[in-house]
Design a protein around this motif. Sequence first.
Motif, PDB file in Angstrom:
ATOM      1  N   TRP A   1       6.755   0.713  -0.069  1.00 17.17           N
ATOM      2  CA  TRP A   1       5.330   0.630   0.230  1.00 17.17           C
ATOM      3  C   TRP A   1       5.126  -0.202   1.495  1.00 17.17           C
ATOM      4  O   TRP A   1       5.959  -1.021   1.873  1.00 17.17           O
ATOM      5  CB  TRP A   1       4.583   0.015  -0.944  1.00 17.17           C
ATOM      6  N   ASN A   2       3.978  -0.010   2.149  1.00 13.78           N
ATOM      7  CA  ASN A   2       3.652  -0.725   3.385  1.00 13.78           C
ATOM      8  C   ASN A   2       2.932  -2.029   3.100  1.00 13.78           C
ATOM      9  O   ASN A   2       2.071  -2.093   2.216  1.00 13.78           O
ATOM     10  CB  ASN A   2       2.755   0.146   4.276  1.00 13.78           C
ATOM     11  N   LEU A   3       3.260  -3.051   3.868  1.00 13.66           N
ATOM     12  CA  LEU A   3       2.604  -4.347   3.758  1.00 13.66           C
ATOM     13  C   LEU A   3       1.309  -4.303   4.570  1.00 13.66           C
ATOM     14  O   LEU A   3       1.325  -3.949   5.752  1.00 13.66           O
ATOM     15  CB  LEU A   3       3.523  -5.441   4.289  1.00 13.66           C
TER      16      LEU A   3
ATOM     17  N   GLY B   1      -5.215   6.229  -2.396  1.00 11.05           N
ATOM     18  CA  GLY B   1      -4.330   5.181  -1.915  1.00 11.05           C
ATOM     19  C   GLY B   1      -4.161   4.149  -3.016  1.00 11.05           C
ATOM     20  O   GLY B   1      -5.090   3.884  -3.779  1.00 11.05           O
ATOM     21  N   LEU B   2      -2.985   3.602  -3.109  1.00 12.14           N
ATOM     22  CA  LEU B   2      -2.684   2.610  -4.151  1.00 12.14           C
ATOM     23  C   LEU B   2      -2.320   1.280  -3.506  1.00 12.14           C
ATOM     24  O   LEU B   2      -1.592   1.244  -2.513  1.00 12.14           O
ATOM     25  CB  LEU B   2      -1.518   3.090  -5.012  1.00 12.14           C
ATOM     26  N   TYR B   3      -2.845   0.207  -4.074  1.00 11.96           N
ATOM     27  CA  TYR B   3      -2.575  -1.140  -3.586  1.00 11.96           C
ATOM     28  C   TYR B   3      -1.984  -1.967  -4.723  1.00 11.96           C
ATOM     29  O   TYR B   3      -2.389  -1.835  -5.870  1.00 11.96           O
ATOM     30  CB  TYR B   3      -3.862  -1.817  -3.114  1.00 11.96           C
ATOM     31  N   ARG B   4      -1.051  -2.835  -4.369  1.00 11.72           N
ATOM     32  CA  ARG B   4      -0.452  -3.764  -5.346  1.00 11.72           C
ATOM     33  C   ARG B   4      -0.410  -5.155  -4.720  1.00 11.72           C
ATOM     34  O   ARG B   4      -0.210  -5.306  -3.525  1.00 11.72           O
ATOM     35  CB  ARG B   4       0.980  -3.361  -5.692  1.00 11.72           C
ATOM     36  N   ARG B   5      -0.570  -6.157  -5.582  1.00 14.71           N
ATOM     37  CA  ARG B   5      -0.498  -7.545  -5.105  1.00 14.71           C
ATOM     38  C   ARG B   5       0.008  -8.397  -6.251  1.00 14.71           C
ATOM     39  O   ARG B   5      -0.495  -8.313  -7.374  1.00 14.71           O
ATOM     40  CB  ARG B   5      -1.890  -8.013  -4.669  1.00 14.71           C
TER      41      ARG B   5
ATOM     42  N   PHE C   1       0.823  -1.199   0.000  1.00 12.35           N
ATOM     43  CA  PHE C   1       0.000   0.000   0.000  1.00 12.35           C
ATOM     44  C   PHE C   1       0.864   1.260   0.000  1.00 12.35           C
ATOM     45  O   PHE C   1       1.886   1.330   0.674  1.00 12.35           O
ATOM     46  CB  PHE C   1      -0.901   0.019   1.239  1.00 12.35           C
ATOM     47  N   HIS C   2       0.419   2.251  -0.770  1.00 15.28           N
ATOM     48  CA  HIS C   2       1.064   3.569  -0.809  1.00 15.28           C
ATOM     49  C   HIS C   2      -0.011   4.633  -0.653  1.00 15.28           C
ATOM     50  O   HIS C   2      -0.989   4.641  -1.403  1.00 15.28           O
ATOM     51  CB  HIS C   2       1.807   3.768  -2.131  1.00 15.28           C
ATOM     52  N   TYR C   3       0.184   5.538   0.309  1.00 16.65           N
ATOM     53  CA  TYR C   3      -0.766   6.633   0.521  1.00 16.65           C
ATOM     54  C   TYR C   3      -0.418   7.777  -0.419  1.00 16.65           C
ATOM     55  O   TYR C   3       0.729   8.207  -0.485  1.00 16.65           O
ATOM     56  CB  TYR C   3      -0.715   7.113   1.973  1.00 16.65           C
ATOM     57  N   GLY C   4      -1.413   8.255  -1.153  1.00 18.32           N
ATOM     58  CA  GLY C   4      -1.212   9.392  -2.053  1.00 18.32           C
ATOM     59  C   GLY C   4      -0.797   8.964  -3.448  1.00 18.32           C
ATOM     60  O   GLY C   4      -0.747   7.780  -3.774  1.00 18.32           O
TER      61      GLY C   4
END
Length: 131
Positions: free
Chosen positions: A50-52, A81-85, A12-15
Amino acid sequence: SLKYLLNSAWLFHYGEPEVLPPANHAETYLSAKAGGARDPAGTDWDDLEWNLVTLPHDFLVDRETKRCYNPNHGYRPRSTGLYRRSFKVPSSSQGAHGKVWLEFEGVASAATVWVNGHKLHAHSCGYTGLV
């Protein structure tokens, strides 16, 4: 059909991260091609900072509250907010004609789903699922 739960191991990344514009014609051309995204939707985006997180996740809960912000949003600022998986789909798990379905049971506000740099779907209805 088989189902895999993908709630853990999200980044996760804020902004909005800074995305540099293409430096030349070749980079512009390649970034316009499917799979050539030069932003976090791209497969080679650097997400080491990025945060887990584990889903469900509400990234506004950790934000500072101020009386000047909308009380309907918990006095927190609206933002992105951006999420990656990352995941691999075994060939034995693919459905008819090699199709794989991604299902999100609830997405707040808005979401754009990308897979391997390809935009699959934009969803703008709060807290509803999408396939």
